[in-house]
Design a protein around this motif. Sequence first.
Motif, mmCIF file in Angstrom:
data_model
loop_
_atom_site.group_PDB
_atom_site.id
_atom_site.type_symbol
_atom_site.label_atom_id
_atom_site.label_comp_id
_atom_site.label_asym_id
_atom_site.label_seq_id
_atom_site.Cartn_x
_atom_site.Cartn_y
_atom_site.Cartn_z
ATOM 1 N N UNK A 27 -1.982 -28.337 -15.618
ATOM 2 C CA UNK A 27 -2.296 -27.378 -14.555
ATOM 3 C C UNK A 27 -3.369 -26.387 -14.993
ATOM 4 N N UNK A 28 -3.471 -26.155 -16.276
ATOM 5 C CA UNK A 28 -4.380 -25.130 -16.784
ATOM 6 C C UNK A 28 -5.544 -25.708 -17.584
ATOM 7 N N UNK A 29 -5.542 -27.028 -17.780
ATOM 8 C CA UNK A 29 -6.621 -27.690 -18.516
ATOM 9 C C UNK A 29 -7.225 -28.781 -17.645
ATOM 10 N N UNK A 87 -13.597 -19.987 -6.623
ATOM 11 C CA UNK A 87 -14.939 -20.563 -6.468
ATOM 12 C C UNK A 87 -15.537 -20.936 -7.822
ATOM 13 N N UNK A 88 -15.295 -20.073 -8.829
ATOM 14 C CA UNK A 88 -15.831 -20.340 -10.170
ATOM 15 C C UNK A 88 -15.216 -21.609 -10.762
ATOM 16 N N UNK A 89 -13.889 -21.702 -10.698
ATOM 17 C CA UNK A 89 -13.198 -22.885 -11.217
ATOM 18 C C UNK A 89 -13.588 -24.114 -10.413
ATOM 19 N N UNK A 95 -15.834 -28.970 -7.256
ATOM 20 C CA UNK A 95 -15.510 -28.658 -5.864
ATOM 21 C C UNK A 95 -16.472 -27.584 -5.356
ATOM 22 N N UNK A 96 -17.189 -27.881 -4.284
ATOM 23 C CA UNK A 96 -18.126 -26.921 -3.724
ATOM 24 C C UNK A 96 -17.370 -25.832 -2.958
ATOM 25 N N UNK A 97 -18.050 -24.723 -2.704
ATOM 26 C CA UNK A 97 -17.415 -23.632 -1.963
ATOM 27 C C UNK A 97 -17.013 -24.063 -0.551
ATOM 28 N N UNK A 98 -17.863 -24.805 0.181
ATOM 29 C CA UNK A 98 -17.429 -25.267 1.508
ATOM 30 C C UNK A 98 -16.184 -26.145 1.453
ATOM 31 N N UNK A 125 -5.859 -31.021 -6.070
ATOM 32 C CA UNK A 125 -4.492 -30.688 -6.480
ATOM 33 C C UNK A 125 -4.454 -29.537 -7.484
ATOM 34 N N UNK A 126 -5.575 -29.316 -8.200
ATOM 35 C CA UNK A 126 -5.616 -28.250 -9.199
ATOM 36 C C UNK A 126 -5.813 -26.874 -8.570
#
Length: 211
Positions: A27-29, A87-89, A95-98, A125-126
């Motif tokens: 979940x964190x990696x 958004x950063x992750x 994954x784009x912002x839209x 899923x993340x």
Amino acid sequence: MDPLGYLVEWIAIYGIFGLFAIGFAERFLPALPSYGVLVTIGVAADDDVWSLHTAVVGTTIGSSIGAFGLYLLARGVGKKRTTALLYFVGRWIGLSQPRIDWTMSSLRARERALTILSQLIPTVRLVSPVAAGLLGTSALRFVAGVSIGIVLWNGLFITAGYLAVIAIPGINSSALALKILILLVSAELLIALVWRLQWRYSMRSDLGVSK
């Protein structure tokens, strides 16, 4: 060479706690290929390292607790900071912002079903636990939905590894995971295309533009 096989050998040293820990860690990696690890865990289940049932339960509990931790983090940190982090992750994992905005909009519109389904889509899923926290999804509904989705995701790949080693004894876990990755990428591209078409249609509808 079988790096995933070596990883699972390490997990096996700690038994059920190792299964829990790897479920939590994925979940964190984001760089950790959960599908590959799960397939390899399924392969090991045939070697009597752990039972199929134990593998699914252990990894599901760990992953569910990790997802709930992200959900609580989003609820506690605040919308502005969490959205910026999301958004950063998202950019980091592709994954784009839209697309993130569409994910959040979809969760808001069909909360119960998509909380489950979001756990079956790679990368999405993340970020879905964070999105659910931002949208204020009830804790009980989130835990129930995400747990079902994780059981399906983990059970699918662990069972795939278990069946693969029965069909092909001595199979290389990393090579099998690579083949599954190709299938996953293809499926994700198809899903992304469908979501993009739905998003464009939704935007056109909101603007009152006929199709």
